[in-house]
Design a protein around this motif. Structure first.
Motif, PDB file in Angstrom:
ATOM      1  N   MET A 195     -55.376   0.729 -57.229  1.00 39.69           N
ATOM      2  CA  MET A 195     -54.511  -0.202 -57.952  1.00 39.69           C
ATOM      3  C   MET A 195     -53.804   0.490 -59.112  1.00 39.69           C
ATOM      4  SD  MET A 195     -57.026  -3.509 -58.049  1.00 39.69           S
ATOM      5  CE  MET A 195     -56.013  -4.432 -59.174  1.00 39.69           C
ATOM      6  N   GLY A 196     -54.549   1.259 -59.871  1.00 40.79           N
ATOM      7  CA  GLY A 196     -53.972   1.955 -61.019  1.00 40.79           C
ATOM      8  C   GLY A 196     -52.928   2.977 -60.613  1.00 40.79           C
ATOM      9  N   LEU A 197     -53.209   3.723 -59.563  1.00 43.17           N
ATOM     10  CA  LEU A 197     -52.230   4.716 -59.097  1.00 43.17           C
ATOM     11  C   LEU A 197     -50.969   4.050 -58.566  1.00 43.17           C
ATOM     12  CD1 LEU A 197     -54.495   7.401 -57.411  1.00 43.17           C
ATOM     13  CD2 LEU A 197     -53.166   7.625 -59.507  1.00 43.17           C
ATOM     14  N   PHE A 198     -51.131   2.956 -57.844  1.00 39.98           N
ATOM     15  CA  PHE A 198     -49.965   2.230 -57.341  1.00 39.98           C
ATOM     16  C   PHE A 198     -49.118   1.712 -58.509  1.00 39.98           C
ATOM     17  CE2 PHE A 198     -47.908  -1.652 -55.615  1.00 39.98           C
ATOM     18  CZ  PHE A 198     -47.079  -1.028 -54.713  1.00 39.98           C
ATOM     19  N   GLY A 199     -49.767   1.157 -59.538  1.00 39.53           N
ATOM     20  CA  GLY A 199     -49.043   0.690 -60.715  1.00 39.53           C
ATOM     21  C   GLY A 199     -48.330   1.818 -61.436  1.00 39.53           C
ATOM     22  N   ALA A 200     -49.014   2.960 -61.578  1.00 34.68           N
ATOM     23  CA  ALA A 200     -48.408   4.110 -62.263  1.00 34.68           C
ATOM     24  C   ALA A 200     -47.235   4.668 -61.464  1.00 34.68           C
ATOM     25  CB  ALA A 200     -49.460   5.183 -62.494  1.00 34.68           C
ATOM     26  N   VAL A 201     -47.358   4.721 -60.154  1.00 32.17           N
ATOM     27  CA  VAL A 201     -46.253   5.213 -59.309  1.00 32.17           C
ATOM     28  C   VAL A 201     -45.060   4.268 -59.408  1.00 32.17           C
ATOM     29  CG1 VAL A 201     -45.552   5.542 -56.900  1.00 32.17           C
ATOM     30  CG2 VAL A 201     -47.671   6.568 -57.738  1.00 32.17           C
ATOM     31  N   LEU A 202     -45.316   2.978 -59.395  1.00 35.40           N
ATOM     32  CA  LEU A 202     -44.231   2.004 -59.512  1.00 35.40           C
ATOM     33  C   LEU A 202     -43.530   2.124 -60.865  1.00 35.40           C
ATOM     34  CD1 LEU A 202     -42.718  -0.306 -58.179  1.00 35.40           C
ATOM     35  CD2 LEU A 202     -44.494  -1.858 -58.996  1.00 35.40           C
ATOM     36  N   LEU A 203     -44.292   2.288 -61.943  1.00 35.19           N
ATOM     37  CA  LEU A 203     -43.689   2.483 -63.264  1.00 35.19           C
ATOM     38  C   LEU A 203     -42.887   3.795 -63.322  1.00 35.19           C
ATOM     39  CD1 LEU A 203     -46.431   1.374 -65.809  1.00 35.19           C
ATOM     40  CD2 LEU A 203     -44.184   0.376 -65.477  1.00 35.19           C
ATOM     41  N   GLY A 204     -43.454   4.854 -62.765  1.00 30.67           N
ATOM     42  CA  GLY A 204     -42.764   6.142 -62.750  1.00 30.67           C
ATOM     43  C   GLY A 204     -41.483   6.093 -61.941  1.00 30.67           C
ATOM     44  N   ALA A 205     -41.525   5.407 -60.798  1.00 31.09           N
ATOM     45  CA  ALA A 205     -40.324   5.296 -59.959  1.00 31.09           C
ATOM     46  C   ALA A 205     -39.240   4.490 -60.676  1.00 31.09           C
ATOM     47  CB  ALA A 205     -40.676   4.650 -58.620  1.00 31.09           C
ATOM     48  N   ALA A 206     -39.636   3.425 -61.368  1.00 31.07           N
ATOM     49  CA  ALA A 206     -38.656   2.628 -62.112  1.00 31.07           C
ATOM     50  C   ALA A 206     -38.041   3.458 -63.233  1.00 31.07           C
ATOM     51  CB  ALA A 206     -39.311   1.373 -62.682  1.00 31.07           C
TER      52      ALA A 206
END
Length: 174
Positions: free
Chosen positions: A159-170
């Motif tokens: 969950m944390g990695l998915f959230g961090a990847v989504l923030l990084g992509a944005a």
């Protein structure tokens, strides 16, 4: 003569000890349930907040689409003139978009205008990713609850990695 290993002996525990073990088990189950509800509440709040903007960024077929030129940015909003490119739209002298979704002054961005307002939402990949930033934040918070309260560390890492990847992509798309 030694006792046979096939023979089992049961140890009787007192009622107090059995009640204490049952109460501890009930507390563990209650903690898991409470933390699960808290994590679910965080995720639902993130999706709810994100969907308020994401629906306009993602589902733009029946909406007023066009381009906006960024002229002025202040108070976390950028404003500028709007020119329609598709749909039943009309040119507007001033629409506003979130400053975090806007590029530098003078640049043009693809937007869709929320019905009945002068608020615009950025479209395209950058707009979609920006719209889901609150959900990414809720994923990071829920990961902490899942890891600490529920002791499900692998699930929390995902969950944390998915959230961090989504923030990084944005961040990268802006």
């Amino acid at each position: 003569m030694p006792r046979s290993s096939t023979r089992t002996s049961s140890v009787k525990r007192s009622r107090t000890r059995r009640a204490g073990e049952s109460a501890y088990g009930a507390l563990l189950i209650a903690r898991m349930g409470l933390m699960g509800v808290l994590a679910l509440l965080l995720l639902v709040a993130g999706v709810w907040t994100s969907w308020n903007t994401a629906q306009y960024a993602m589902l733009v077929k029946a909406r007023e689409r066009g381009t906006m030129t960024v002229k002025v940015c202040r108070d976390e909003r950028c404003t500028g003139p709007y020119v329609p490119t598709e749909g039943k739209g009309r040119a507007r002298p001033k629409v506003s978009v979130a400053q975090a979704a806007a590029p530098d002054l003078g640049e043009r961005i693809d937007v869709t205008v929320k019905p009945g307002s002068t608020l615009a939402v950025r479209t395209g990949l950058a707009g979609i990713l920006h719209a889901w930033v609150p959900f990414a934040g809720s994923l990071l918070l829920a990961a902490l609850v899942v890891a600490g309260g529920m002791r499900l560390r692998r699930t929390a890492w995902v969950m944390g990695l998915f959230g961090a990847v989504l923030l990084g992509a944005a961040f990268a798309a802006m």
